[in-house]
Design an enzyme around this catalytic site. Structure first.
Site, PDB file in Angstrom:
ATOM      1  N   PHE A 134      38.421  -6.454  11.560  1.00  7.47           N
ATOM      2  CA  PHE A 134      38.482  -7.132  10.272  1.00  7.47           C
ATOM      3  C   PHE A 134      39.893  -7.655  10.083  1.00  7.47           C
ATOM      4  CE2 PHE A 134      35.934  -6.905   6.146  1.00  7.47           C
ATOM      5  CZ  PHE A 134      34.721  -7.176   6.739  1.00  7.47           C
TER       6      PHE A 134
ATOM      7  N   GLN B   7      42.748 -10.765  -6.048  1.00  7.79           N
ATOM      8  CA  GLN B   7      42.480 -11.293  -4.704  1.00  7.79           C
ATOM      9  C   GLN B   7      41.434 -12.403  -4.706  1.00  7.79           C
ATOM     10  OE1 GLN B   7      40.343  -8.876  -1.485  1.00  7.79           O
ATOM     11  NE2 GLN B   7      42.386  -9.133  -0.632  1.00  7.79           N
TER      12      GLN B   7
ATOM     13  N   HIS C 293      39.127 -14.098  -2.083  1.00  9.09           N
ATOM     14  CA  HIS C 293      38.608 -13.954  -0.719  1.00  9.09           C
ATOM     15  C   HIS C 293      38.477 -15.348  -0.121  1.00  9.09           C
ATOM     16  CE1 HIS C 293      35.863 -12.954   2.540  1.00  9.09           C
ATOM     17  NE2 HIS C 293      35.996 -11.670   2.277  1.00  9.09           N
TER      18      HIS C 293
ATOM     19  N   LEU D  50      29.711 -14.178  -1.776  1.00  7.79           N
ATOM     20  CA  LEU D  50      30.560 -13.836  -0.640  1.00  7.79           C
ATOM     21  C   LEU D  50      29.929 -14.115   0.720  1.00  7.79           C
ATOM     22  CD1 LEU D  50      33.420 -12.467  -0.310  1.00  7.79           C
ATOM     23  CD2 LEU D  50      32.137 -10.526   0.538  1.00  7.79           C
TER      24      LEU D  50
ATOM     25  N   GLU E 195      33.666 -11.033   5.504  1.00  8.60           N
ATOM     26  CA  GLU E 195      34.693 -11.175   6.532  1.00  8.60           C
ATOM     27  C   GLU E 195      34.134 -10.749   7.890  1.00  8.60           C
ATOM     28  OE1 GLU E 195      38.355  -9.828   4.919  1.00  8.60           O
ATOM     29  OE2 GLU E 195      39.243  -9.491   6.867  1.00  8.60           O
TER      30      GLU E 195
ATOM     31  N   ARG F  93      43.699 -11.693   4.008  1.00  7.13           N
ATOM     32  CA  ARG F  93      42.912 -12.551   3.123  1.00  7.13           C
ATOM     33  C   ARG F  93      43.761 -13.545   2.355  1.00  7.13           C
ATOM     34  NH1 ARG F  93      38.503  -8.187   0.808  1.00  7.13           N
ATOM     35  NH2 ARG F  93      37.249  -8.223   2.703  1.00  7.13           N
TER      36      ARG F  93
ATOM     37  N   HIS G 210      37.663 -12.203  -5.788  1.00  4.57           N
ATOM     38  CA  HIS G 210      36.931 -11.130  -5.114  1.00  4.57           C
ATOM     39  C   HIS G 210      37.325  -9.727  -5.543  1.00  4.57           C
ATOM     40  CE1 HIS G 210      34.537  -9.394  -1.997  1.00  4.57           C
ATOM     41  NE2 HIS G 210      35.566  -8.793  -1.414  1.00  4.57           N
TER      42      HIS G 210
ATOM     43  N   ARG H 169      44.552  -6.588  -0.896  1.00  4.54           N
ATOM     44  CA  ARG H 169      43.736  -5.533  -0.298  1.00  4.54           C
ATOM     45  C   ARG H 169      43.198  -5.969   1.052  1.00  4.54           C
ATOM     46  NH1 ARG H 169      38.270  -4.379   0.239  1.00  4.54           N
ATOM     47  NH2 ARG H 169      37.501  -5.965  -1.195  1.00  4.54           N
TER      48      ARG H 169
HETATM   49  C1  LIG Z   1      30.002  -9.268  -2.122  1.00  2.00           C
HETATM   50  C2  LIG Z   1      31.016  -8.177  -1.946  1.00  2.00           C
HETATM   51  C3  LIG Z   1      31.184  -7.602  -0.706  1.00  2.00           C
HETATM   52  C4  LIG Z   1      32.124  -6.578  -0.528  1.00  2.00           C
HETATM   53  N1  LIG Z   1      32.247  -6.019   0.706  1.00  2.00           N
HETATM   54  C5  LIG Z   1      33.133  -5.007   0.877  1.00  2.00           C
HETATM   55  C6  LIG Z   1      33.250  -4.378   2.155  1.00  2.00           C
HETATM   56  O1  LIG Z   1      32.562  -4.708   3.102  1.00  2.00           O
HETATM   57  N2  LIG Z   1      34.151  -3.377   2.290  1.00  2.00           N
HETATM   58  C7  LIG Z   1      34.933  -2.962   1.254  1.00  2.00           C
HETATM   59  O2  LIG Z   1      35.732  -2.055   1.442  1.00  2.00           O
HETATM   60  N3  LIG Z   1      34.814  -3.539   0.027  1.00  2.00           N
HETATM   61  C8  LIG Z   1      33.934  -4.544  -0.196  1.00  2.00           C
HETATM   62  N4  LIG Z   1      33.814  -5.111  -1.428  1.00  2.00           N
HETATM   63  C9  LIG Z   1      34.545  -4.528  -2.559  1.00  2.00           C
HETATM   64  C10 LIG Z   1      33.861  -3.253  -3.023  1.00  2.00           C
HETATM   65  O3  LIG Z   1      32.478  -3.402  -2.959  1.00  2.00           O
HETATM   66  C11 LIG Z   1      34.237  -2.892  -4.461  1.00  2.00           C
HETATM   67  O4  LIG Z   1      35.610  -2.996  -4.647  1.00  2.00           O
HETATM   68  C12 LIG Z   1      33.826  -1.470  -4.759  1.00  2.00           C
HETATM   69  O5  LIG Z   1      32.463  -1.297  -4.466  1.00  2.00           O
HETATM   70  C13 LIG Z   1      34.113  -1.089  -6.185  1.00  2.00           C
HETATM   71  O6  LIG Z   1      33.527   0.165  -6.435  1.00  2.00           O
HETATM   72  P1  LIG Z   1      33.770   0.940  -7.780  1.00  2.00           P
HETATM   73  O7  LIG Z   1      33.029   2.216  -7.674  1.00  2.00           O
HETATM   74  O8  LIG Z   1      35.214   0.985  -8.086  1.00  2.00           O
HETATM   75  O9  LIG Z   1      33.110   0.031  -8.914  1.00  2.00           O
HETATM   76  P2  LIG Z   1      31.691  -0.685  -9.006  1.00  2.00           P
HETATM   77  O10 LIG Z   1      30.848  -0.519  -7.806  1.00  2.00           O
HETATM   78  O11 LIG Z   1      32.007  -2.056  -9.471  1.00  2.00           O
HETATM   79  O12 LIG Z   1      30.971   0.111 -10.146  1.00  2.00           O
HETATM   80  C14 LIG Z   1      31.343  -0.020 -11.484  1.00  2.00           C
HETATM   81  C15 LIG Z   1      30.384   0.790 -12.328  1.00  2.00           C
HETATM   82  O13 LIG Z   1      30.868   0.839 -13.667  1.00  2.00           O
HETATM   83  C16 LIG Z   1      29.836   0.531 -14.570  1.00  2.00           C
HETATM   84  N5  LIG Z   1      30.440   0.000 -15.789  1.00  2.00           N
HETATM   85  C17 LIG Z   1      31.301  -1.033 -15.909  1.00  2.00           C
HETATM   86  N6  LIG Z   1      31.635  -1.178 -17.199  1.00  2.00           N
HETATM   87  C18 LIG Z   1      30.987  -0.230 -17.901  1.00  2.00           C
HETATM   88  C19 LIG Z   1      30.919   0.133 -19.279  1.00  2.00           C
HETATM   89  N7  LIG Z   1      31.595  -0.533 -20.218  1.00  2.00           N
HETATM   90  N8  LIG Z   1      30.127   1.164 -19.653  1.00  2.00           N
HETATM   91  C20 LIG Z   1      29.412   1.844 -18.722  1.00  2.00           C
HETATM   92  N9  LIG Z   1      29.438   1.549 -17.409  1.00  2.00           N
HETATM   93  C21 LIG Z   1      30.223   0.529 -17.003  1.00  2.00           C
HETATM   94  C22 LIG Z   1      28.974  -0.449 -13.802  1.00  2.00           C
HETATM   95  O14 LIG Z   1      27.699  -0.540 -14.370  1.00  2.00           O
HETATM   96  C23 LIG Z   1      28.985   0.207 -12.431  1.00  2.00           C
HETATM   97  O15 LIG Z   1      28.054   1.253 -12.411  1.00  2.00           O
HETATM   98  C24 LIG Z   1      32.897  -6.149  -1.611  1.00  2.00           C
HETATM   99  C25 LIG Z   1      32.741  -6.740  -2.864  1.00  2.00           C
HETATM  100  C26 LIG Z   1      31.811  -7.755  -3.027  1.00  2.00           C
HETATM  101  C27 LIG Z   1      31.675  -8.400  -4.355  1.00  2.00           C
END
Ligand SMILES: Cc1cc2nc3c(=O)[nH]c(=O)nc-3n(C[C@H](O)[C@H](O)[C@H](O)COP(=O)(O)OP(=O)(O)OC[C@H]3O[C@@H](n4cnc5c(N)ncnc54)[C@H](O)[C@@H]3O)c2cc1C
Length: 591
Positions: A124, A237, A239, A253, A256, A287, A352, A387
């Site tokens: 990556f 960021q 992407h 997306l 990558e 990125r 992203h 990142r």
């Molecule tokens: C298309 C895509 C592909 C990606 N691919 C990769 C990858 O291959 N490798 C990698 O390392 N990263 C990748 N990322 C980044 C990574 O997926 C995210 O940064 C990561 O999953 C974030 O996880 P999190 O648990 O912090 O938050 P999230 O998964 O965003 O979860 C947030 C949670 O908070 C809840 N929430 C938000 N606001 C409130 C509120 N006010 N009240 C109650 N609940 C709330 C939401 O409902 C959700 O349940 C990718 C991102 C995208 C968009």
């Protein structure tokens, strides 16, 4: 207005967010018998943004490249973060990521394997070695499925489709959080001794984004209003490869992983332009570099018909592509009627990831608010100015666990039970939340959101300058004023317009934080590209920008980046990643 009722739940720990960070935190917090833990999510369980992650999770197993080590992962992470990362977070992260991934295996995650049966790892951008463990291009889905299964068998309560709108503090410590059920708008109070924020990023601030509807920065905004410090807000960021065409899919997306599996970038003249931007790493540069390169090519008139670059992986052949990138193959076939095994396709930068966010202690994920913890994309510090791909999934595992542990330790050292809740504060919050439904006239929240995205994209997007940022700030402040009177028709039952009001309020606050921080950082570094200060300047490497909010104004201050101890600083002496042959001392420095 008649006084509203609300239901009350009491927990030791509540976790706001059911993405990877939230679920991992909840599993850890609930490991102590008798501790009552709840996870609250504004979407359905299993639908959190994490499910979208595609390419993989970074961990230095060295299954394919035996020279890999935590030191090299640390080196890559700091270097890509342009050295404003919190070194201790990066160290913990690089050391613990392999264990966290292996742990997932013991919970049932099924990773792609090498012929010898080891976890497969793919290359990556800007990772020195092949490091991303993956499940095809559905890595996030498998991670979430596994942790969800583990969490619901750990005795955790789950509240789905509940939006939290306020973090409650009392006598200098957390008292819980308040919000409403999205289904029918009924109010709910969660009293808790500790609150873990795991609400993800704020990518919906921008017009072209890969982020899900949930990514509106709620946790950071709630914490900010309650007195938490935010850090590195200028670092958003972009992407390099989002879909471009047709218009309805713009921003979605393109992992990558496509470049990781050999995809090549060309401009409209058929040139592999990355050789002019990073001859060594080419398509697998970091990125920020690739995104700027695509943007610059388009600005110079060498862009594709819809303003991006061509990405071509056809030379790998249909079998390889369908095996390695099944999700991408399907995505283009379904959304763009395009077969990526036969045709090249257009890509352009898309918002992203949020590197900035709530400032946390590296060991425990504690914020400056007693009893409040933050992990995952909502938190700042690990990724610095940029990142690395795959580092977010390992971030949410490593620091999700640490936040759960941090909350447990906090409870052990705590005296007294649940903090008292101020009824007047709750009344005030209910009135605030209901106000948009009662206003006869006012601005539509969707209109405000659209305006906000326009402002942020035009004036504080991938390319900025003091002048654009200042103009953006003025326009944003005017929009904030207008948004005071957001109004919405209909009832509290299934009313997405009403939900949008709170999303927009959060994004307006954080957007101001982004612009103010971006104005202060008078240089270009990582994702922060200022045309009036195009160079990365050593002096600015010494500082993070930290913001606080007094309910009225945002205050910003420079804080020194914690100094790396000698044994870590030494890793940068040779200007080459540990694990690669080290010849002569190079130019690169950790300072
Ligand atoms: C298309 C895509 C592909 C990606 N691919 C990769 C990858 O291959 N490798 C990698 O390392 N990263 C990748 N990322 C980044 C990574 O997926 C995210 O940064 C990561 O999953 C974030 O996880 P999190 O648990 O912090 O938050 P999230 O998964 O965003 O979860 C947030 C949670 O908070 C809840 N929430 C938000 N606001 C409130 C509120 N006010 N009240 C109650 N609940 C709330 C939401 O409902 C959700 O349940 C990718 C991102 C995208 C968009």
């Amino acid at each position: 207005m008649a006084r509203e009722n609300y239901e009350t739940h009491e927990y030791d720990v509540i976790v706001i967010g059911a993405g990877g960070a939230g679920l991992r935190a909840a599993v850890e917090a609930s490991a102590v018998p008798g501790l009552k833990v709840a996870v609250i999510s504004k979407s359905l369980l299993g639908k959190a943004h994490t499910v979208m992650a595609e390419g993989g999770v970074a961990a230095s197993f060295g299954n394919l490249d035996h020279q890999d080590s935590w030191e090299t992962h640390f080196y890559d992470t700091m270097r890509s973060g342009h050295f404003i990362n919190n070194y201790r977070m990066a160290e913990i992260f690089a050391k613990e990521a392999p264990d966290r991934v292996l742990e997932l295996e013991t919970w049932g995650a099924v990773f792609d394997r090498t012929p010898e049966g080891r976890i497969m790892q793919r290359p990556f951008g800007a990772h020195t070695f092949r490091r991303l463990a993956h499940i095809g291009d559905h890595t996030g889905m498998e991670l979430l499925r596994t942790m969800q299964y583990k969490a619901i068998h750990s005795g955790i309560d789950v509240f789905q489709e509940v939006t939290m709108t306020k973090l409650l503090m009392a006598n200098g410590r957390v008292a819980g959080a308040f919000g409403y059920f999205r289904e029918d708008g009924r109010f709910v109070l969660f009293r808790a001794k500790a609150v873990i924020l795991a609400t993800g990023g704020l990518g919906r601030v921008y017009k072209v984004t890969s982020n899900s509807w949930e990514s509106t920065g709620d946790g950071a905004a709630l914490a900010f209003r309650a007195g938490a410090d935010l850090m590195d807000m200028e670092m958003v960021q972009f992407h390099p490869t989002g879909m471009v065409w047709p218009p309805g899919v713009r921003g979605i997306l393109v992992t990558e992983g496509v470049r990781g599996e050999g995809g090549l970038l060309y401009n409209a003249e058929g040139e592999r332009f990355m050789q002019r931007y990073d001859a060594e790493r080419m398509e697998l540069s970091s990125r920020d570099v690739v995104a700027r390169a695509i943007f610059r090519e388009a600005m110079a008139g060498r862009g594709t018909p819809h303003g991006g670059a061509w990405l071509d992986i056809t030379h790998k052949g249909p079998d390889y592509i369908k095996t390695k990138l099944p999700g991408m193959y399907e995505q283009f076939l379904t959304l763009a009627d395009l077969d990526i095994t036969r045709e090249r396709f257009e890509v352009a930068p898309t918002c992203h990831y949020t590197m900035g966010g709530v400032r946390v202690d590296p060991e425990t994920c504690a914020t400056n608010l007693p009893g409040v913890f933050a992990a995952g994309e909502v938190a700042a510090g690990l990724h610095g100015a940029n990142r690395l791909g795959g580092n977010s999934l390992s971030d949410i595992l490593v620091f999700g666990r640490r936040a759960g542990l941090g909350a447990r330790q906090y409870l052990e050292g705590m005296e007294g039970g649940l903090a008292a809740v101020d009824e007047a504060e709750i009344d005030h919050e209910m009135n605030r939340v209901l106000a948009p439904l009662t206003r006869e006239k006012g601005v539509n929240p969707y209109h405000v959101h659209e305006q906000l995205q326009e402002i942020m994209t035009t004036y504080a997007g991938i390319m900025r300058s003091g002048e654009t940022l200042q103009t953006g700030l003025e326009k944003l402040l005017a929009l904030k004023e207008e948004a005071q009177t957001m109004a919405i028709n209909g009832s509290r039952r299934y009313n997405p317009g009403w939900h949008a009001v709170f999303d927009v309020q959060n994004m307006l606050l954080l957007s101001e934080g982004i612009i103010r921080s971006a104005l202060e950082r008078k240089e270009s570094r990582g994702a922060h590209w200022r045309t009036d200060y195009p160079d990365e300047l050593p002096d600015w490497q010494q500082f993070n920008f930290v913001e606080s909010f007094d309910g009225d104004a945002i205050h910003i201050r420079k804080e020194p980046v914690p100094e790396m101890p000698e044994h870590l600083a030494r890793l940068f002496t040779y200007g080459k990643a540990p694990g690669l042959v080290q010849t002569a001392p190079g130019k690169e420095s950790s300072k």
